[in-house]
Motif scaffolding. Structure first.
Motif, PDB file in Angstrom:
ATOM      1  N   GLN A  56       0.733  -1.122  -0.081  1.00  0.00           N
ATOM      2  CA  GLN A  56      -0.034  -0.247  -0.021  1.00  0.00           C
ATOM      3  C   GLN A  56       0.534   1.084  -0.136  1.00  0.00           C
ATOM      4  OE1 GLN A  56      -2.465  -0.090   3.386  1.00  0.00           O
ATOM      5  NE2 GLN A  56      -3.828  -2.109   2.248  1.00  0.00           N
ATOM      6  N   VAL A  57       2.019   1.393   0.950  1.00  0.00           N
ATOM      7  CA  VAL A  57       2.561   2.188   0.500  1.00  0.00           C
ATOM      8  C   VAL A  57       3.476   2.416  -0.630  1.00  0.00           C
ATOM      9  CG1 VAL A  57       5.219   2.976   1.821  1.00  0.00           C
ATOM     10  CG2 VAL A  57       3.395   1.638   2.915  1.00  0.00           C
ATOM     11  N   VAL A  58       3.380   2.111  -1.770  1.00  0.00           N
ATOM     12  CA  VAL A  58       4.278   1.284  -2.774  1.00  0.00           C
ATOM     13  C   VAL A  58       3.149   1.946  -4.082  1.00  0.00           C
ATOM     14  CG1 VAL A  58       5.093   0.022  -5.125  1.00  0.00           C
ATOM     15  CG2 VAL A  58       5.623  -0.174  -2.018  1.00  0.00           C
ATOM     16  N   SER A  59       1.849   1.781  -3.506  1.00  0.00           N
ATOM     17  CA  SER A  59       1.123   2.534  -4.033  1.00  0.00           C
ATOM     18  C   SER A  59       0.599   3.896  -4.338  1.00  0.00           C
ATOM     19  CB  SER A  59       0.085   1.272  -4.026  1.00  0.00           C
ATOM     20  OG  SER A  59      -0.016   0.162  -4.136  1.00  0.00           O
ATOM     21  N   ALA A  60       1.214   4.371  -2.965  1.00  0.00           N
ATOM     22  CA  ALA A  60       1.089   5.937  -2.356  1.00  0.00           C
ATOM     23  C   ALA A  60       2.241   6.835  -2.891  1.00  0.00           C
ATOM     24  CB  ALA A  60       0.651   5.659  -1.158  1.00  0.00           C
ATOM     25  N   THR A  61       2.574   5.903  -2.742  1.00  0.00           N
ATOM     26  CA  THR A  61       4.131   6.390  -3.388  1.00  0.00           C
ATOM     27  C   THR A  61       5.090   6.330  -5.034  1.00  0.00           C
ATOM     28  OG1 THR A  61       5.362   5.180  -2.373  1.00  0.00           O
ATOM     29  CG2 THR A  61       4.774   7.049  -1.027  1.00  0.00           C
ATOM     30  N   LEU A  62       4.831   5.194  -4.864  1.00  0.00           N
ATOM     31  CA  LEU A  62       5.903   4.736  -6.437  1.00  0.00           C
ATOM     32  C   LEU A  62       5.328   5.626  -7.386  1.00  0.00           C
ATOM     33  CD1 LEU A  62       7.919   3.141  -7.458  1.00  0.00           C
ATOM     34  CD2 LEU A  62       6.431   1.049  -7.705  1.00  0.00           C
ATOM     35  N   PRO A  63       4.032   5.893  -7.925  1.00  0.00           N
ATOM     36  CA  PRO A  63       3.533   6.394  -9.425  1.00  0.00           C
ATOM     37  C   PRO A  63       4.215   8.080  -8.797  1.00  0.00           C
ATOM     38  CG  PRO A  63       1.730   5.150  -8.208  1.00  0.00           C
ATOM     39  CD  PRO A  63       3.424   5.181  -7.089  1.00  0.00           C
ATOM     40  N   ARG A  64       4.290   8.419  -8.047  1.00  0.00           N
ATOM     41  CA  ARG A  64       4.634  10.527  -7.580  1.00  0.00           C
ATOM     42  C   ARG A  64       6.052  10.239  -8.201  1.00  0.00           C
ATOM     43  NH1 ARG A  64       1.061  11.260  -2.420  1.00  0.00           N
ATOM     44  NH2 ARG A  64      -1.162  11.239  -3.305  1.00  0.00           N
ATOM     45  N   VAL A  65       6.737   9.067  -6.849  1.00  0.00           N
ATOM     46  CA  VAL A  65       8.014   9.038  -7.638  1.00  0.00           C
ATOM     47  C   VAL A  65       8.527   8.716  -8.691  1.00  0.00           C
ATOM     48  CG1 VAL A  65       9.973   8.133  -6.704  1.00  0.00           C
ATOM     49  CG2 VAL A  65       8.656   8.476  -5.380  1.00  0.00           C
ATOM     50  N   LEU A  66       7.871   8.063  -9.701  1.00  0.00           N
ATOM     51  CA  LEU A  66       7.582   7.325 -10.890  1.00  0.00           C
ATOM     52  C   LEU A  66       8.072   9.189 -11.975  1.00  0.00           C
ATOM     53  CD1 LEU A  66       6.946   3.435 -11.617  1.00  0.00           C
ATOM     54  CD2 LEU A  66       9.357   5.588 -11.511  1.00  0.00           C
ATOM     55  N   THR A  67       6.779   9.336 -11.810  1.00  0.00           N
ATOM     56  CA  THR A  67       6.589  11.060 -12.314  1.00  0.00           C
ATOM     57  C   THR A  67       7.378  11.861 -12.400  1.00  0.00           C
ATOM     58  OG1 THR A  67       4.354   9.811 -11.930  1.00  0.00           O
ATOM     59  CG2 THR A  67       4.834  12.874 -13.068  1.00  0.00           C
TER      60      THR A  67
END
Length: 552
Positions: free
Chosen positions: A131-142
């Motif tokens: 869930q943490v990955v879902s919340a953070t990874l898209p923003r970090v990748l963008t």
């Protein structure tokens, strides 16, 4: 009859992982009859199981970091052998500023300080890390994709800003556009490393530097003739991709793919900015060198780069020690054990200072022989050797300052809320470096730039020491404990350098490898004798290492 309770605090030094089932008392477990209450476990009963995983992780991490450093050094030797120190290598090194900047920002420093606490809290609370990955990874990748694209698009402006006096700016722009992909790859590698370390998985994150350098070396060897330094830039881009690939299997096994449509912990930009500012200010020393060096004769930036890589070997070795002790420092500060934290900081400063200063003494004396043995092949001429050796000698004056900054920076960022003070200290040091370099470079060339670097980093180190004593996150040890701990190895280094200067003419007629081996023996022996005679305990701690007598 009741089960004997383990003494309070017995598990305080345990790594932050869930306790194994056999150590978790439960009410449903049937009591076993016994003629007498269970005997008190031996004092070291729980220590071995706790120490073994920690020491194994430390050993694997140190070994892989050392391997990556060795491969990086080999990469630099190949650059010197095939390309020498010319305008082309200057252009490549300006482009190389991109990965050199994003590596400490997105892998070793700011990304780790920002994300490891987020992942660790999820692990400790028993939540689903995906869930943490879902919340953070898209923003970090963008953010990473946008930053990489902007770097490639604005490559001409970046090159002009970094090195306005380059003889071949077009080549630097081409190489910069190729290396721009490392912004994305290094950032993603840093993200995976943070998640794995929060799960107590240290091997793959420690292997990223080795994975990065292997393609660079292969591309230099295979493509140096048809593509020149562009081949090296392609190797840098492929190395960044391999840093992600080497961690992906472990990430999928221990973390897994992110959930869709879930929310988790937010990443605080306010926490990231002070760490990023400190990291970029520290890297600013390189920006100053390349900006001012671009106005000097072609090859000057290359001489500075080769000398820096050689001179920083003692500092790199010493900071492996600081990396190893970092978990113990975090535990001490998190538990509020100020005494243990003070002992750890003092011990780390003394031990890393001893390693750095002993290496500095050897470099100051035998720099020409070291540079000739390592670099004087192919396109790297005797003139290049003399110029690089002079820079190495001047660099050695600032190595202790670099080491102190590396040790103390982590202390400030262990606190729950990162402070701006380290960034301010580094900004002050960078200002001094830039001002002195502008004044000294026209007259003393690369040696003036290097002396400015040493002065600026020494000022930053002094400010960090003063700031930690006055208002840092840990009550700092008194000056009477810290200053002698650094003064004793400094005195030993001066004596060792003097002995080396006396021995150098005697060794001049011997083969280079023999002369350097004997010279290292003389410098090392005198350093150990003088350091021991003046009461330094750090030499003994190098052999059986746990500073302050603490267990890790």
């Amino acid at each position: 009859m009741t089960l004997a309770k383990p003494p309070v605090g017995r598990h305080r030094d345990r790594l932050p992982r869930p306790r194994p089932a056999h150590s978790r008392p439960t009410r449903s477990r049937p009591l076993r009859a016994a003629p007498a209450p269970p005997a008190k476990p031996p004092a070291g009963r729980h220590r071995a199981p706790l120490r073994r995983p920690f020491l194994r992780a430390v050993t694997v991490t140190a070994a892989l970091v050392a391997l990556g450093s060795a491969l990086g050094f080999g990469r630099d030797l190949l650059l010197a052998r095939f390309f020498g120190a010319t305008g082309s290598t200057d252009a490549f090194l300006v482009a190389w500023t991109v990965p050199e900047t994003v590596a400490p920002l997105l892998i070793e420093g700011a990304m780790a300080f920002l994300l490891i606490p987020v992942f660790s809290r999820a692990v400790e609370q028993g939540g689903d890390v995906r869930q943490v990955v879902s919340a953070t990874l898209p923003r970090v990748l963008t953010g990473l994709v946008l930053a990489a694209g902007m770097t490639a698009l604005e490559a001409p402006l970046i090159v002009e800003a970094l090195a306005p006096g380059l003889t071949d700016p077009g080549l630097a722009v081409r190489c910069t556009r190729i290396t721009a992909v490392t912004v994305l790859m290094f950032g993603l590698a840093g993200y995976l490393s943070a998640a794995l370390r929060a799960h107590q998985v240290f091997g793959p994150p420690a292997a990223v530097n080795a994975a990065y350098n292997v393609p660079v070396i292969l591309f230099i060897v295979a493509l140096h003739e048809p593509l020149g330094v562009v081949g090296a830039a392609l190797g840098v881009a492929c190395g960044g991709a391999l840093m992600v690939a080497v961690q992906a299997p472990a990430f999928l096994r221990h973390v897994g793919l992110p959930h869709r449509g879930t929310t988790g912990a937010a990443v605080s930009l306010a926490a990231f900015v002070p760490i990023a500012a400190f990291t970029l200010s520290r890297q600013g020393q390189v920006f100053v060198e390349r900006f001012v060096g671009s106005s000097l004769p072609p090859g000057s930036i290359s001489h500075l780069n080769y000398a820096q890589k050689i001179a920083q070997v003692p500092m790199t070795l010493s900071l492996i020690v600081a990396t190893v002790t970092f978990p113990a420092l975090v535990r001490s500060m998190s538990s509020g054990d100020a005494g243990a934290a003070r002992r750890r900081i003092t011990g780390d400063l003394a031990l890393t200072g001893a390693i750095t200063l002993s290496g500095s003494a050897f470099l100051a004396v035998f720099a020409p022989e070291i540079v000739a043995l390592l670099l004087q092949y192919g396109a790297f001429t005797e003139t290049d050797t003399a110029a690089t050796a002079l820079i190495v000698r001047v660099y050695s004056l600032g190595l202790l300052g670099h080491t102190v900054v590396g040790v103390l920076g982590r202390v400030f960022f262990c606190a729950e809320r990162p402070t701006w003070y380290p960034a301010a200290a580094m900004a002050a040091g960078l200002t001094v470096t830039a001002a002195l370099a502008a004044v000294t470079a026209p007259r003393w060339g690369t040696a003036g730039i290097t002396a400015a670097n040493a002065a600026g980093i020494t000022l930053a180190a002094a400010m960090l020491l003063a700031g930690l004593r006055r208002g840092g996150p840990v009550p700092f040890p008194p000056a009477r404990a810290v200053l002698p701990a650094l003064a004793r190895p400094a005195l030993a280094a001066a004596a060792a350098a003097g002995a080396g200067w006396l021995a150098r003419p005697v060794l001049a007629g011997l083969p280079a490898i023999v002369a350097l081996t004997l010279g290292a023996a003389v410098v090392g022996l005198v350093f150990i004798v003088v350091a021991t005679a003046t009461g330094s305990k750090e030499i003994a701690k190098m052999i059986g290492f746990t500073p302050g007598g603490e267990r890790p």
